[in-house]
Design a protein around this motif. Structure first.
Motif, PDB file in Angstrom:
ATOM      1  N   ALA A 469      -3.147 -40.055  -8.803  1.00  0.00           N
ATOM      2  CA  ALA A 469      -3.678 -39.178  -7.623  1.00  0.00           C
ATOM      3  C   ALA A 469      -5.158 -38.754  -8.397  1.00  0.00           C
ATOM      4  CB  ALA A 469      -2.638 -38.143  -7.166  1.00  0.00           C
ATOM      5  N   VAL A 470      -6.059 -38.528  -7.342  1.00  0.00           N
ATOM      6  CA  VAL A 470      -7.391 -38.122  -8.124  1.00  0.00           C
ATOM      7  C   VAL A 470      -7.854 -37.199  -7.084  1.00  0.00           C
ATOM      8  CG1 VAL A 470      -7.822 -40.190  -9.275  1.00  0.00           C
ATOM      9  CG2 VAL A 470      -8.435 -40.314  -6.815  1.00  0.00           C
ATOM     10  N   GLU A 471      -8.766 -36.213  -7.593  1.00  0.00           N
ATOM     11  CA  GLU A 471      -9.614 -35.344  -6.559  1.00  0.00           C
ATOM     12  C   GLU A 471     -10.747 -35.911  -6.249  1.00  0.00           C
ATOM     13  OE1 GLU A 471      -9.261 -32.044  -9.348  1.00  0.00           O
ATOM     14  OE2 GLU A 471      -7.508 -31.088  -8.486  1.00  0.00           O
ATOM     15  N   SER A 472     -11.554 -35.165  -5.205  1.00  0.00           N
ATOM     16  CA  SER A 472     -12.786 -35.574  -4.778  1.00  0.00           C
ATOM     17  C   SER A 472     -13.736 -35.050  -5.898  1.00  0.00           C
ATOM     18  CB  SER A 472     -13.286 -34.615  -3.571  1.00  0.00           C
ATOM     19  OG  SER A 472     -14.372 -35.048  -3.097  1.00  0.00           O
ATOM     20  N   GLN A 473     -14.675 -36.085  -6.205  1.00  0.00           N
ATOM     21  CA  GLN A 473     -15.749 -35.867  -7.300  1.00  0.00           C
ATOM     22  C   GLN A 473     -15.023 -36.166  -8.707  1.00  0.00           C
ATOM     23  OE1 GLN A 473     -19.229 -36.131  -6.553  1.00  0.00           O
ATOM     24  NE2 GLN A 473     -18.096 -36.347  -4.354  1.00  0.00           N
ATOM     25  N   GLN A 474     -13.938 -36.687  -8.732  1.00  0.00           N
ATOM     26  CA  GLN A 474     -13.275 -37.042  -9.780  1.00  0.00           C
ATOM     27  C   GLN A 474     -13.927 -38.515 -10.510  1.00  0.00           C
ATOM     28  OE1 GLN A 474      -9.223 -37.116 -10.581  1.00  0.00           O
ATOM     29  NE2 GLN A 474      -9.024 -38.196 -12.241  1.00  0.00           N
ATOM     30  N   ALA A 475     -14.336 -38.592 -11.560  1.00  0.00           N
ATOM     31  CA  ALA A 475     -14.942 -39.787 -12.178  1.00  0.00           C
ATOM     32  C   ALA A 475     -13.679 -40.811 -12.190  1.00  0.00           C
ATOM     33  CB  ALA A 475     -15.659 -39.587 -13.477  1.00  0.00           C
TER      34      ALA A 475
END
Length: 530
Positions: A469-475
């Motif tokens: 799971a990733v967040e917005s603007q995560q590289a």
């Protein structure tokens, strides 16, 4: 000099420890070169290891040497460099300084001389320090001594470039030849006169983190005159390669004083036309008219901070796009979109698309009354009415305010000059003109969040795994192109469903790299963001 640490072994554990001992923030730099390559600002310990690894990779790719050193990062610092010249008699002279603080990716974008940050006393201190550096090594040639200037007037030595700067617009080559043949420098050094600025015009997109924008230049037109000079490496019809620096050219503008030079620069940039690919010309126009720039209230981080804060307007004014539409409406042109539009409450709506500065702009228009339209520009709506046109001149009401413009129609584009605006706005109608949606080379993700390669390059790092799971603007990944690394970030929260490439793999522009799926965070609290 700036407090720092250098380890010849390249041991990143020692560099990590040294950074903590120096105190954050720190600047990580490549030992073998400059030009912004292999440089990182580190503000927290959690960023440190990846910054060291990334800087070493980039330095190795650019210079064949991954060794690094660390300096304390000077908050609010300005980059000021002194031009010196030495001859074989041991004489070293100071030829003025350049203000180089307007930077992106630690690379200069605008230079000016003299520096507005120096008064006579500070200028003499800096000049004396630069001359002493040249005298200490019996320097013979043109050279640049670079300094980092603190807000309190204290300055630190950064480095010396033992050559004529490649971007230098002043011709000192004759002096170099004479000194190399054994002649002494002239007894009297010509005094500085007026103020001058140099603007670097790049094929890159400031809106996407300055990603290079390779492609064919459909048109390149730059003004020239006694006080304006354009040193270009490309002409109309040339192609900017994806494998080299995206610098198109440099514009140098001179004035009687700084205010005069800024006025001339605004006019020169306003008349500059680069069609066919996205450039930073719009950004340069915004900077040269920004209040902070006019008052010299900037440092080396100002440009990127201003972009992040949204205080520099990159998009063309709404009036220019509406003028293009008004011209088409007055001209009686029958657009294909007008036969393929759709009925909406309140009337029939047509959709078409223009391209400005390499960006697609979706425009809708719906007649609401005789001589009146509701116009949609991407995500905003305005009211257009009372268009009066003839012989290339337009007058119309935009949200009740009268706007005047001159419009010149060419085969595939419009040239629009708004009254009271120095900037010439080019609105393209070439290519796929009609339809909905927008994209362009600067896009890093598809409509569903999938990550695609924004330009040809090599995948040097994959930062996520399938199922994460990733967040917005995560590289999510790092691609190296033109010997610079570019982080590709998530455009929204989501789950990585598939990683389609491996580290070290060469990819072409538009290649799908990471497939994303909808975020499951809300429905499954056991999933933690990375």
């Amino acid at each position: 000099v700036v407090p720092g640490y250098q380890d010849e072994t390249g041991d990143q554990h020692l560099l990590h420890a040294a950074a903590i001992e120096l105190g954050l923030p720190v600047m990580v730099k490549a030992a073998a070169g400059g030009g912004g390559r292999g440089m990182r600002v580190v503000r927290s310990e959690g960023e440190l290891d990846e910054a060291l690894a990334g800087a070493a990779r980039e330095s190795t790719a650019a210079f064949g040497d991954g060794r690094l050193f660390i300096e304390r990062f000077i908050v609010g610092g300005r980059h000021v460099e002194a031009q010196i010249f030495g001859d074989s008699s041991g004489r070293v002279v100071f030829l003025g300084e350049r203000e180089c603080s307007i930077q992106r990716r630690h690379q200069k974008v605008i230079e000016e001389s003299p520096s507005p940050a120096l008064d006579a006393t500070l200028r003499k201190r800096l000049a004396d320090a630069a001359v002493r550096a040249g005298e200490a090594v019996a320097y013979t040639n043109a050279g640049t001594v670079e300094f980092l200037l603190q807000p309190d007037g204290q300055f630190y030595f950064l480095e010396m470039n033992t050559r004529l700067q490649v971007e230098h617009p002043v011709d000192l080559v004759e002096w170099q030849i004479r000194v190399a043949s054994g002649e002494d420098l002239p007894a009297q050094v010509p005094p500085s006169r007026g103020s001058a600025l140099e603007f670097r015009i790049y094929a890159e997109d400031p809106a996407t983190g300055f990603l290079p924008q390779p492609g064919r230049i459909a048109e390149l037109t730059a003004p020239a005159g006694d006080d304006v000079r354009f040193d270009g490496g490309y002409e109309t019809g040339d192609t900017v390669s994806a494998f080299y620096d995206p610098l198109i050219g440099k514009m140098i503008v001179r004035g009687d004083d700084r205010e005069d030079a800024l006025r001339r620069a605004a006019a020169a940039l306003g008349a500059t036309v680069v069609r066919g690919l996205t450039t930073n010309v719009g950004l340069l126009r915004a900077v040269v008219t920004a209040p902070d720039f006019a008052s010299a209230a900037f440092d080396t981080t100002w440009l990127e901070r201003s972009l992040e804060a949204g205080s520099l307007e990159l998009e063309p004014p709404c009036e220019a796009i509406v003028a293009a539409l008004a011209f088409d409406l007055v001209g009686g042109t029958t657009h294909p979109a007008e036969t393929t539009g759709r009925w909406r409450p309140g009337g029939y709506e047509a959709t078409l698309r223009y391209t400005v500065q390499g960006r697609d702009i979706t425009v809708t228009h719906r007649r609401t009354a005789a001589g009146s339209w509701t116009v949609g520009l991407n995500d905003r709506h305005v009211e257009l009415r009372a268009i009066v046109g003839g012989d290339g001149e337009l007058t119309f009401a935009l949200n009740g305010r009268m706007v005047a413009a001159s419009v010149s129609a060419r085969a595939d584009h419009l040239r629009i000059q708004l009254a009271g605006d120095l900037n010439l706005h080019i609105v393209d109608r070439a290519g796929p003109r009609y339809g909905s949606g927008s994209g362009g080379k600067g896009a890093r993700a598809t409509g569903n969040g999938d990550i695609v390669a924004p330009l040809p390059g090599i995948v040097v790092k994959i930062l996520v795994d399938a199922g994460q799971a990733v967040e917005s603007q995560q590289a999510l990944a790092v691609v190296e192109a033109m010997k610079m690394e570019h982080a590709l970030k998530a455009t929204r929260e989501g789950i990585v469903s598939e990683v389609l490439v491996a580290e070290g793999e060469r990819v072409e522009e538009g290649r799908l790299l990471i497939r994303m799926s909808e975020n499951a965070l809300a429905s499954d609290p056991s999933i933690e963001p990375a």
